[in-house]
Design a protein around this motif. Structure first.
Motif, PDB file in Angstrom:
ATOM      1  N   THR A  93      -6.928  -7.593  30.292  1.00 55.82           N
ATOM      2  CA  THR A  93      -5.768  -7.013  30.987  1.00 55.82           C
ATOM      3  C   THR A  93      -4.507  -7.873  30.875  1.00 55.82           C
ATOM      4  N   LYS A  94      -4.678  -9.148  30.550  1.00 53.91           N
ATOM      5  CA  LYS A  94      -3.511 -10.027  30.426  1.00 53.91           C
ATOM      6  C   LYS A  94      -2.990  -9.965  28.993  1.00 53.91           C
TER       7      LYS A  94
ATOM      8  N   ILE B  46      -3.447  -0.198  30.566  1.00 57.49           N
ATOM      9  CA  ILE B  46      -4.252  -1.091  31.400  1.00 57.49           C
ATOM     10  C   ILE B  46      -4.601  -2.387  30.674  1.00 57.49           C
ATOM     11  N   GLY B  47      -4.939  -2.295  29.393  1.00 55.01           N
ATOM     12  CA  GLY B  47      -5.330  -3.485  28.641  1.00 55.01           C
ATOM     13  C   GLY B  47      -5.800  -3.115  27.255  1.00 55.01           C
ATOM     14  N   ILE B  48      -6.632  -3.985  26.661  1.00 60.51           N
ATOM     15  CA  ILE B  48      -7.153  -3.693  25.326  1.00 60.51           C
ATOM     16  C   ILE B  48      -8.657  -3.956  25.283  1.00 60.51           C
ATOM     17  N   LEU B  49      -9.314  -3.232  24.398  1.00 60.70           N
ATOM     18  CA  LEU B  49     -10.723  -3.466  24.108  1.00 60.70           C
ATOM     19  C   LEU B  49     -10.790  -4.072  22.718  1.00 60.70           C
TER      20      LEU B  49
ATOM     21  N   PHE C 276      -1.759  -6.390  18.816  1.00 57.74           N
ATOM     22  CA  PHE C 276      -0.583  -5.516  18.786  1.00 57.74           C
ATOM     23  C   PHE C 276       0.217  -5.767  20.059  1.00 57.74           C
ATOM     24  N   ILE C 277       1.462  -5.287  20.064  1.00 61.47           N
ATOM     25  CA  ILE C 277       2.310  -5.428  21.241  1.00 61.47           C
ATOM     26  C   ILE C 277       2.481  -4.046  21.877  1.00 61.47           C
TER      27      ILE C 277
END
Length: 210
Positions: free
Chosen positions: A80-81, A46-49, A107-108
């Motif tokens: 999210t982007k 979904i995304g990152i925190l 990170f990717i």
């Protein structure tokens, strides 16, 4: 070399869900000395925190009740982007270019066609791969020569006969009367034997770092 050789698989990762609390996410981040966490819903990425973003938000809101802040949900703070890739055959060089293009990228994420998280590629993994490819962990020798074409073959032959294995060669023109700088990364059981052999054949090793 492709990113499939350096991926950190999803099952090895710490992740967080969108409905988990911020407190839980920060605890995982701090206990594992991380900068950010992948956010997933089931297996879907979904995304990152981001720890930095959370801290910045807290102070922008003039602090407030810390306990209440930490009870808020991850989905309020996640980004999210986030650029991701879906091809494990992508070259490591291409992944490195993504980090250069976006210095805020932590990170990717690597996902499949259903956007399920397969793993991540980190800057550290890319750096270690380049260090291996270019022999950065091996001793560094620098030699200055004229007549590059005629003498390089002799240098490589001397190194091989002295028990050395050349991991990387870089040639640079010093722009001084045709003088060429040759930098070599050499793996050997006895690197000093290699240097001594080069010296005995008339090649002065100007710089030597073990």
């Amino acid at each position: 070399m492709n990113i499939g050789t350096i991926i950190k698989k999803a099952e090895e990762l710490n992740t967080i869900s969108i409905d988990d609390t911020l407190g839980k996410g920060l605890k995982i981040i701090e206990e594992n000395d991380l900068l950010s966490l992948p956010v997933v819903e089931g297996k879907k990425f979904i995304g990152i925190l981001s720890r930095q973003y959370v801290y910045e938000t807290y102070f922008k809101e003039d602090g407030g009740d810390k306990k209440e802040f930490l009870e808020r949900k991850v989905k309020e703070f996640m980004k999210t982007k986030v650029p991701s890739v879906d091809d494990l055959k992508m070259l490591v060089e291409e992944a490195a270019a993504m980090f250069f293009a976006n210095n805020k990228l932590r990170f990717i994420p690597v996902v499949n066609e259903d956007e399920e998280l397969l793993g991540i590629i980190t800057k550290k993994a890319i750096l270690e791969r380049f260090r291996f490819i270019y022999g950065m962990n091996e001793p560094r020798l620098v030699i200055y020569i004229y007549d590059f074409k005629g003498k390089l073959a002799k240098i490589t032959d001397i190194i091989a006969k002295a028990g050395g294995n050349i991991r990387n060669i870089v040639q640079a023109d010093t722009e001084v009367l045709g003088l060429q700088e040759i930098t070599l990364r050499v793996k050997a059981n006895d690197i000093r034997k290699v240097v001594k052999s080069l010296n005995s054949h008339g090649f002065e090793v100007r710089e030597f770092r073990e």
